[in-house]
Design an enzyme around this catalytic site. Structure first.
Site, PDB file in Angstrom:
ATOM      1  N   HIS A   1       1.264  -1.475  -0.046  1.00 26.87           N
ATOM      2  CA  HIS A   1       0.022  -0.075   0.080  1.00 26.87           C
ATOM      3  C   HIS A   1       0.750   1.217   0.156  1.00 26.87           C
ATOM      4  O   HIS A   1       1.790   1.539   0.647  1.00 26.87           O
ATOM      5  CB  HIS A   1      -1.199   0.205   1.341  1.00 26.87           C
ATOM      6  CG  HIS A   1      -1.658   0.924   1.032  1.00 26.87           C
ATOM      7  ND1 HIS A   1      -2.449   1.646   0.381  1.00 26.87           N
ATOM      8  CD2 HIS A   1      -1.946   2.324   2.120  1.00 26.87           C
ATOM      9  CE1 HIS A   1      -3.223   2.824   0.463  1.00 26.87           C
ATOM     10  NE2 HIS A   1      -2.793   3.346   1.802  1.00 26.87           N
ATOM     11  N   SER A   2       0.924   2.168  -0.744  1.00 18.54           N
ATOM     12  CA  SER A   2       1.099   3.203  -1.251  1.00 18.54           C
ATOM     13  C   SER A   2       2.944   3.510  -1.556  1.00 18.54           C
ATOM     14  O   SER A   2       2.959   2.120  -2.458  1.00 18.54           O
ATOM     15  CB  SER A   2       1.380   4.173   0.176  1.00 18.54           C
ATOM     16  OG  SER A   2       1.187   5.665  -0.200  1.00 18.54           O
ATOM     17  N   MET A   3       3.861   3.301  -0.486  1.00 20.68           N
ATOM     18  CA  MET A   3       5.111   3.142   0.106  1.00 20.68           C
ATOM     19  C   MET A   3       5.563   1.562  -0.410  1.00 20.68           C
ATOM     20  O   MET A   3       6.057   1.348  -1.443  1.00 20.68           O
ATOM     21  CB  MET A   3       5.627   3.828   0.262  1.00 20.68           C
ATOM     22  CG  MET A   3       7.111   3.649   0.782  1.00 20.68           C
ATOM     23  SD  MET A   3       8.552   4.219   2.616  1.00 20.68           S
ATOM     24  CE  MET A   3       8.493   2.457   3.028  1.00 20.68           C
TER      25      MET A   3
ATOM     26  N   ALA B   1       3.367  -0.321  -2.369  1.00 18.38           N
ATOM     27  CA  ALA B   1       3.202  -0.775  -3.697  1.00 18.38           C
ATOM     28  C   ALA B   1       4.300  -0.469  -4.544  1.00 18.38           C
ATOM     29  O   ALA B   1       4.793  -1.287  -5.286  1.00 18.38           O
ATOM     30  CB  ALA B   1       1.977  -0.060  -4.157  1.00 18.38           C
TER      31      ALA B   1
ATOM     32  N   SER C   1      -1.331  -1.062  -4.041  1.00 15.12           N
ATOM     33  CA  SER C   1      -2.864  -0.012  -4.181  1.00 15.12           C
ATOM     34  C   SER C   1      -2.238   1.307  -3.288  1.00 15.12           C
ATOM     35  O   SER C   1      -1.154   1.767  -2.682  1.00 15.12           O
ATOM     36  CB  SER C   1      -3.153  -1.018  -2.276  1.00 15.12           C
ATOM     37  OG  SER C   1      -4.086  -0.839  -1.588  1.00 15.12           O
TER      38      SER C   1
END
Length: 268
Positions: free
Chosen positions: A97-99, A101, A125
């Protein structure tokens, strides 16, 4: 598989909150900027015993708070790959998720380049594709501006930010992680060759739907995009839907990810 990373060191990087020895597939989860492995504790509880969940613990936070932060994604990805080769003993997928990803993407590239087993699927994500660069400079902002960014994204316990001691622990980690993300540049000649599932919130201020869809340019495998209601941390309020997507995609990838009835109460 053998690397320079020892098994004991691997357990520093990867946490199994709910071991699932008989699971057919593992899911390796990579947290967001400023995040920690415990963010995925509810995921391990919800998906066990059908899916063996491992959560990555970055240095500089929680029980690793006395270790120096790593402020660049390539080095962080290298270290996680080393740990994975000792801890993952069955087919596996990556969820970032975010970083996280971006790290999932770089880890999958490194595994392929080294001739190591590839993930059956990569879940990306809350992050725009690497080819959709923005000139973000949050890591250069003042402490007050970074706190305002955290509050805007609503990604942590906002009441905790009122405690000066907690703020003093959180801010250096968040600044470090933003530096890692914002100074990262991808190599356009390298692409994945595995299935990719992209998830994003329809009101995420950091990712447009078009920027999320552009992940399809970064793999030769099939890509599907799911847009769910919510902001950058849509996956908290939409946890049941996200967990269902994980179960279904991993089942389709060949892992036995049938959901036990006791898992329906899981929350991200």
């Amino acid at each position: 598989m053998t690397t320079s990373e020892s098994p004991a060191r691997s357990t520093t990087w990867l946490r199994r909150f709910r071991p699932a020895a008989d699971a057919a597939v593992s899911l390796v989860c990579l947290p967001h900027a400023g995040g920690s492995a415990s963010f995925f504790f509810p995921v391990s509880r919800a998906l066990a015993p059908a899916i063996d969940v491992l959560a990555v613990q970055y240095p500089g936070r929680q029980d690793r708070r006395h270790e120096p932060n790593i402020d660049n994604l390539p080095e962080l990805a290298d270290r996680i790959v080393d740990a994975l080769t000792h801890m993952v003993d069955r087919p596996f997928a990556l969820f970032g998720h975010s970083m996280g990803a971006m790290l999932a993407y770089e880890i999958a590239l490194r595994l392929a380049a080294a001739g190591l087993p590839a993930p059956t699927r990569v879940f990306l994500s809350g992050r725009r594709a690497p080819s959709r660069h923005r000139d973000d400079r949050v890591h250069l902002m003042s402490d007050g501006e970074i706190l305002a960014q955290i509050r805007r994204l609503n990604g942590t316990d906002l009441m905790a930010l009122d405690d000066p001691d907690i703020r003093d622990m959180i801010l250096p980690v968040v600044r470090n992680d933003y530096r890692a993300v914002e100074t990262y540049r991808h190599d356009p000649s390298r692409v994945l060759d595995c299935p990719v599932t992209v998830l994003t919130g329809d009101r995420d201020p950091l990712v447009t739907v078009d920027e999320a869809r552009a992940w399809e340019e970064h793999t030769t495998g099939p890509t599907d995009l799911l847009v769910l209601p919510g902001g950058h941390f849509y996956l908290v309020e939409q946890s049941e839907r996200v967990l269902d997507v994980i179960r279904r995609r991993l089942s389709a990838s060949g892992g036995s990810a049938a959901s036990p009835s006791s898992a329906t109460g899981g929350r991200l």
